[in-house]
Design a protein around this motif. Structure first.
Motif, PDB file in Angstrom:
ATOM      1  N   SER A   1      -7.492   1.370  -0.974  1.00 43.20           N
ATOM      2  CA  SER A   1      -6.737   0.745  -1.327  1.00 43.20           C
ATOM      3  C   SER A   1      -5.713  -0.244  -0.602  1.00 43.20           C
ATOM      4  O   SER A   1      -6.134  -1.506  -1.130  1.00 43.20           O
TER       5      SER A   1
ATOM      6  N   LYS B   1       2.507   7.131   4.153  1.00 45.77           N
ATOM      7  CA  LYS B   1       2.060   9.096   4.193  1.00 45.77           C
ATOM      8  C   LYS B   1       0.982   8.895   5.314  1.00 45.77           C
ATOM      9  O   LYS B   1       1.282   9.834   5.671  1.00 45.77           O
ATOM     10  N   PHE B   2       0.365   8.054   5.577  1.00 46.39           N
ATOM     11  CA  PHE B   2      -1.078   8.282   6.874  1.00 46.39           C
ATOM     12  C   PHE B   2      -0.413   8.511   7.868  1.00 46.39           C
ATOM     13  O   PHE B   2      -1.406   8.869   8.862  1.00 46.39           O
TER      14      PHE B   2
ATOM     15  N   TYR C   1      -4.559  11.466   3.910  1.00 47.03           N
ATOM     16  CA  TYR C   1      -4.583   9.691   3.615  1.00 47.03           C
ATOM     17  C   TYR C   1      -4.836   9.029   3.893  1.00 47.03           C
ATOM     18  O   TYR C   1      -5.118   8.076   3.163  1.00 47.03           O
TER      19      TYR C   1
ATOM     20  N   THR D   1      -5.553   5.227   1.331  1.00 47.43           N
ATOM     21  CA  THR D   1      -5.185   4.461   2.082  1.00 47.43           C
ATOM     22  C   THR D   1      -6.231   3.329   2.309  1.00 47.43           C
ATOM     23  O   THR D   1      -6.164   1.891   1.998  1.00 47.43           O
ATOM     24  N   GLN D   2      -7.493   3.944   2.565  1.00 47.98           N
ATOM     25  CA  GLN D   2      -8.516   2.475   2.917  1.00 47.98           C
ATOM     26  C   GLN D   2      -9.198   2.105   1.721  1.00 47.98           C
ATOM     27  O   GLN D   2      -9.603   1.438   1.528  1.00 47.98           O
TER      28      GLN D   2
ATOM     29  N   PHE E   1       0.039   4.259   0.091  1.00 43.63           N
ATOM     30  CA  PHE E   1       0.122   5.734   0.739  1.00 43.63           C
ATOM     31  C   PHE E   1       0.051   5.247   2.592  1.00 43.63           C
ATOM     32  O   PHE E   1       0.331   6.378   3.370  1.00 43.63           O
ATOM     33  N   LEU E   2       0.573   3.741   2.576  1.00 43.13           N
ATOM     34  CA  LEU E   2       0.657   3.552   4.142  1.00 43.13           C
ATOM     35  C   LEU E   2       1.252   4.575   4.932  1.00 43.13           C
ATOM     36  O   LEU E   2       0.724   5.324   5.942  1.00 43.13           O
TER      37      LEU E   2
ATOM     38  N   ILE F   1       0.769  -1.266   0.094  1.00 40.73           N
ATOM     39  CA  ILE F   1      -0.016  -0.190   0.344  1.00 40.73           C
ATOM     40  C   ILE F   1       0.450   1.470  -0.185  1.00 40.73           C
ATOM     41  O   ILE F   1       2.094   1.762   1.005  1.00 40.73           O
TER      42      ILE F   1
END
Length: 212
Positions: free
Chosen positions: A62, A47-48, A55, A59-60, A44-45, A42
């Protein structure tokens, strides 16, 4: 038939409780197919955990798309020809969404979830791992994922509470609730064998395993 009667086993629980590690060990013991979440895929994780509000939605989504693909692959597996061990229940996906998304984002997510939702085979057994919040924080901090070091205790607490509520109402499959506070199910073979015997002895739809 012992453990052989469980063709599809899911190990679940909040971040840091050890569900993936136990799923791997159980899968190895049973020589089963493994179906595991892939958080490292993932993008974006990391960055989340730096900026959750920004994000959260990508993230969710993805994770949702990844889980849909995994569940679709599960429906193609020969569950009668071999056992499968997974580390997630697809229906828990909204649990994270409700926690991290704004109202508008959650409405969008819900629309996408309804359109993408696939029908996964019902597990023969779900093993829900629990631990105190201090234990979860300690386990997360001890892992090698740098981005998880930014995870707040408040977030972990809210997540653990939502898992607790989710499985309090869970009736889709037989459920074994395991308190891991005094168990080392991966590194202690005696504890692991205790769990195996507890699984083999299950007779009810909801049972508890707690080593005092």
């Amino acid at each position: 038939m012992g453990l052989a009667r469980y063709r599809y086993i899911v190990v679940e629980g909040p971040i840091g409780v050890g569900k993936t590690t136990l799923a791997r060990k159980l899968g190895e013991h049973l020589e089963a197919n493994l179906l595991l979440e892939k958080p490292d895929d993932i993008p974006f994780l990391p960055k989340f955990y730096q900026d959750m509000s920004r994000y959260a939605l990508p993230t969710q989504l993805s994770f949702l798309f990844q889980r849909v693909e995994q569940v679709e692959s599960l429906t193609q597996m020969d569950l009668f020809g071999g056992q499968t061990v997974a580390d997630f229940v697809f229906d828990k996906d909204p649990l994270f969404a409700q926690l991290i998304l704004s109202d508008d984002e959650f409405r969008l997510y819900s629309d996408i979830y309804r359109h993408l939702r696939v029908r996964a085979p019902t597990p023969d057994l779900v093993i829900y791992l629990q631990a105190d919040i201090d234990t979860l924080v300690e386990r997360v901090r001890s892992r090698s994922r740098d981005y998880e070091s930014r995870m707040s205790e408040s977030y972990l607490r809210q997540l653990a509470e939502r898992y607790s509520r989710f499985f309090y109402d869970y009736t889709d499959a037989p459920l074994l609730i395991v308190n891991t506070e005094h168990l080392n199910l991966v590194e202690n073979e005696d504890d692991f064998r205790l769990l195996l015997r507890r699984i083999e002895g299950m007779r009810g739809a909801r049972e508890y395993f707690n080593k005092a």
